[in-house]
Structure formats: C-alpha cells, structure tokens
Write a protein that holds these residues in place. Structure first.
Motif, short mmCIF file in Angstrom:
data_model
loop_
_atom_site.label_atom_id
_atom_site.label_comp_id
_atom_site.label_asym_id
_atom_site.label_seq_id
_atom_site.Cartn_x
_atom_site.Cartn_y
_atom_site.Cartn_z
N VAL A 232 -9.80 4.44 -6.98
CA VAL A 232 -9.94 3.04 -7.40
C VAL A 232 -8.85 2.18 -6.78
O VAL A 232 -9.11 1.09 -6.24
CB VAL A 232 -9.88 2.94 -8.94
N LEU A 233 -7.63 2.65 -6.82
CA LEU A 233 -6.49 1.86 -6.35
C LEU A 233 -6.57 1.52 -4.87
O LEU A 233 -6.16 0.43 -4.45
CB LEU A 233 -5.19 2.62 -6.64
N CYS A 234 -7.12 2.41 -4.06
CA CYS A 234 -7.16 2.18 -2.62
C CYS A 234 -7.97 0.95 -2.22
O CYS A 234 -7.81 0.43 -1.11
CB CYS A 234 -7.69 3.42 -1.89
N ALA A 235 -8.83 0.48 -3.13
CA ALA A 235 -9.65 -0.69 -2.84
C ALA A 235 -9.04 -1.99 -3.34
O ALA A 235 -9.62 -3.06 -3.17
CB ALA A 235 -11.04 -0.51 -3.45
N ALA A 236 -7.87 -1.91 -3.96
CA ALA A 236 -7.24 -3.11 -4.50
C ALA A 236 -6.92 -4.11 -3.39
O ALA A 236 -6.50 -3.73 -2.29
CB ALA A 236 -5.97 -2.74 -5.26
N ASP A 237 -7.09 -5.39 -3.69
CA ASP A 237 -6.87 -6.45 -2.71
C ASP A 237 -5.38 -6.80 -2.71
O ASP A 237 -4.94 -7.74 -3.38
CB ASP A 237 -7.71 -7.67 -3.07
N LEU A 238 -4.61 -6.02 -1.97
CA LEU A 238 -3.17 -6.20 -1.87
C LEU A 238 -2.76 -6.30 -0.41
O LEU A 238 -3.52 -5.90 0.48
CB LEU A 238 -2.43 -5.00 -2.50
N GLU A 239 -1.54 -6.77 -0.18
CA GLU A 239 -0.98 -6.73 1.17
C GLU A 239 -0.42 -5.33 1.40
O GLU A 239 0.79 -5.11 1.40
CB GLU A 239 0.09 -7.80 1.33
N TRP A 240 -1.31 -4.40 1.60
CA TRP A 240 -0.92 -2.99 1.69
C TRP A 240 0.02 -2.71 2.87
O TRP A 240 0.78 -1.73 2.84
CB TRP A 240 -2.17 -2.12 1.81
N ASP A 241 -0.01 -3.54 3.89
CA ASP A 241 0.89 -3.31 5.02
C ASP A 241 2.36 -3.52 4.63
O ASP A 241 3.27 -3.14 5.38
CB ASP A 241 0.52 -4.20 6.20
N ARG A 242 2.60 -4.08 3.46
CA ARG A 242 3.95 -4.27 2.95
C ARG A 242 4.31 -3.23 1.88
O ARG A 242 5.37 -3.33 1.25
CB ARG A 242 4.11 -5.67 2.37
N VAL A 243 3.45 -2.25 1.70
CA VAL A 243 3.68 -1.21 0.69
C VAL A 243 4.11 0.08 1.38
O VAL A 243 3.52 0.50 2.37
CB VAL A 243 2.41 -0.96 -0.15
N LEU B 105 -3.73 15.15 0.05
CA LEU B 105 -4.47 14.45 -1.01
C LEU B 105 -4.21 12.95 -0.94
O LEU B 105 -5.15 12.15 -1.04
CB LEU B 105 -4.04 14.99 -2.38
N ILE B 106 -2.96 12.58 -0.77
CA ILE B 106 -2.62 11.16 -0.75
C ILE B 106 -3.27 10.45 0.42
O ILE B 106 -3.80 9.34 0.29
CB ILE B 106 -1.09 10.99 -0.72
N ARG B 107 -3.29 11.09 1.58
CA ARG B 107 -3.93 10.46 2.74
C ARG B 107 -5.44 10.38 2.58
O ARG B 107 -6.07 9.38 2.98
CB ARG B 107 -3.58 11.23 4.02
N GLU B 108 -6.05 11.40 1.99
CA GLU B 108 -7.50 11.44 1.88
C GLU B 108 -8.04 10.50 0.80
O GLU B 108 -9.13 9.95 0.94
CB GLU B 108 -7.97 12.86 1.59
N ARG B 109 -7.27 10.29 -0.27
CA ARG B 109 -7.82 9.56 -1.41
C ARG B 109 -7.09 8.26 -1.74
O ARG B 109 -7.68 7.40 -2.42
CB ARG B 109 -7.87 10.47 -2.64
N LEU B 110 -5.87 8.09 -1.27
CA LEU B 110 -5.16 6.83 -1.51
C LEU B 110 -5.02 6.00 -0.25
O LEU B 110 -5.33 4.81 -0.25
CB LEU B 110 -3.77 7.10 -2.11
N LEU B 111 -4.60 6.60 0.84
CA LEU B 111 -4.37 5.86 2.08
C LEU B 111 -5.66 5.71 2.87
O LEU B 111 -5.79 6.12 4.02
CB LEU B 111 -3.30 6.54 2.92
N THR B 112 -6.62 5.10 2.22
CA THR B 112 -7.93 4.86 2.79
C THR B 112 -8.39 3.48 2.31
O THR B 112 -7.67 2.81 1.55
CB THR B 112 -8.91 5.97 2.38
#
Length: 223
Positions: A50-61, A82-89
């Motif tokens: 769910v979190l990976c789709a949040a509308d954030l400035e992810w390039d600053r995270v 796990l983090i790359r497959e399910r969060l960093l997407t």
C-alpha cells in the motif's frame, strides 16, 4: 506506548501505510530529506504494497532496513530483497536505498562505511519495527554476544549480531538509533506476540530487547 487494535491484518496494513505516508509527508515539509526504516520478514509486506503507491516526493526519502542478514541482496533470506520487491516499487521506486550489508566483505569491516551514511540522517524520521515471540527486535536478540553494548545509550549506530540459532551473521541498528527515531511504530500479529509484548514491559532490555525502544511507541496489533 500506545496500542492500536485492528479488526484484521488487511485493515492494519492499509491504516499503517496511510499513517506512515502522512508522517513522511510532514517530515519532507520541514527537511530536505526524510528517512524510513523498516523491517524485513513477512509481516510488513502487505503494508509495503500500500505504502509504495503513496503520492510522496519519494526521491527525497532514504530507505534502510532495521537489520540485515549477511547474504546477497537477491537471497531469499535477504531483507533487502523483500524491501526492493514490495516497497521500492510503484511511486516509491525512486527512493534511495541504504543497504546494511556489503557482499564479499566481513561485516565488521564495513560498519564504518555504512555508519557514515546513517549519521547524517539521524534522528531517523519514521521507524517501523517487528518483534519476535522471544521479544527480540531488529537483530537485537536476548542473550546474544554484544547485546549489552548494542543497548548502551552511547552505542555505535551499528552492531554485528551472531547467535547460535541464526545461520548467518546479521548487521543491526543499535538501540539508541532505533529509540531516537522521531516516529516509532511496532507491528505485531497474533496473541502470542501480544503476550510477549506485555511480558517485555516488565523486563529489562537485556532479557527483552524490545523494551529498550517502547517509549513513545505506537503498537499496531491484529489477531
């Protein structure tokens, strides 16, 4: 410590993801970058989805794990995988990931290099932890060699964890780094872990490492 109970695990995943997104957005309003520290294992996966789709400035995270097994990043036991497959997407694919393990090197040899990346982003913005039924968190295990040093308020940011029950060494953030996060969340499922958490509240951190980071913690629980 504040305990939030949920009707089911799916609702927990959605609600926690929304809370984390809001906290990251707030952090980015006040700082150039924000840090998000998360566990591996199966528990946070649905929340990551769910979190990976949040509308954030992810390039600053900046994203980093609470701990990591000393295995390659594509290994089935790797938290990074796990983090790359399910969060960093999705939208979060542009976030910068800070690995804790450098393949081909002894973990002790790379600690200064990794710590040099962590120190500038302390205090951590948003922290998510898991907990085992033995009351360990990150890779701070009861009875492990070096636990007392990793719990000390003046501990270095990272420690190497070696236990007889784990097949490989681990690198873990230490208690002062975890406890110093501006926002702290613990996700646990099931009655056994709820009981373990309640036991931990009356035990010293040497016996229940999770006790070292419970001050100001929001606990998210579902059966």
């Amino acid at each position: 410590m504040n305990i939030q109970e949920y009707a089911d695990r799916d609702m927990l995943a959605i609600d926690v993801a929304n809370v984390l997104a809001g906290e990251l957005e707030s952090a980015l309003l006040h700082h150039d970058i924000a840090s998000l520290v998360v566990p591996g294992g199966t528990t946070p996966g649905p929340m990551f989805d769910v979190l990976c789709a949040a509308d954030l400035e992810w390039d600053r995270v900046r994203v980093l794990p609470t701990d990591e097994r000393c295995v390659p990043g594509d290994h089935e036991r790797s938290n990074e995988r796990l983090i790359r497959e399910r969060l960093l997407t999705n939208r979060a694919a542009v976030a910068q990931y800070f690995p804790l393990y450098v393949p081909g090197k002894d973990p002790e040899d790379v600690l200064p290099e990794i710590e040099s990346l962590i120190t500038p982003i302390r205090p951590l913005s948003v922290l998510v932890l898991g907990m085992g039924e033995d009351m360990h968190t990150a890779s701070l295990f009861p009875g492990m060699d070096g636990l007392e040093a990793a719990l000390d308020s003046h501990a270095r940011p990272l420690a190497v964890a070696r236990t007889e029950v784990q097949p490989e060494a681990r690198i873990t953030l230490t208690a002062p780094v975890l406890d110093g996060a501006l926002s702290k969340h613990l996700i646990i499922f099931g009655s056994a872990k709820r009981d373990a958490l309640e036991r931990a509240m009356s035990l010293p951190p040497e016996e229940a490492p999770i006790a070292a980071v419970l001050s100001g913690m929001t606990v998210h629980w579902a059966e």
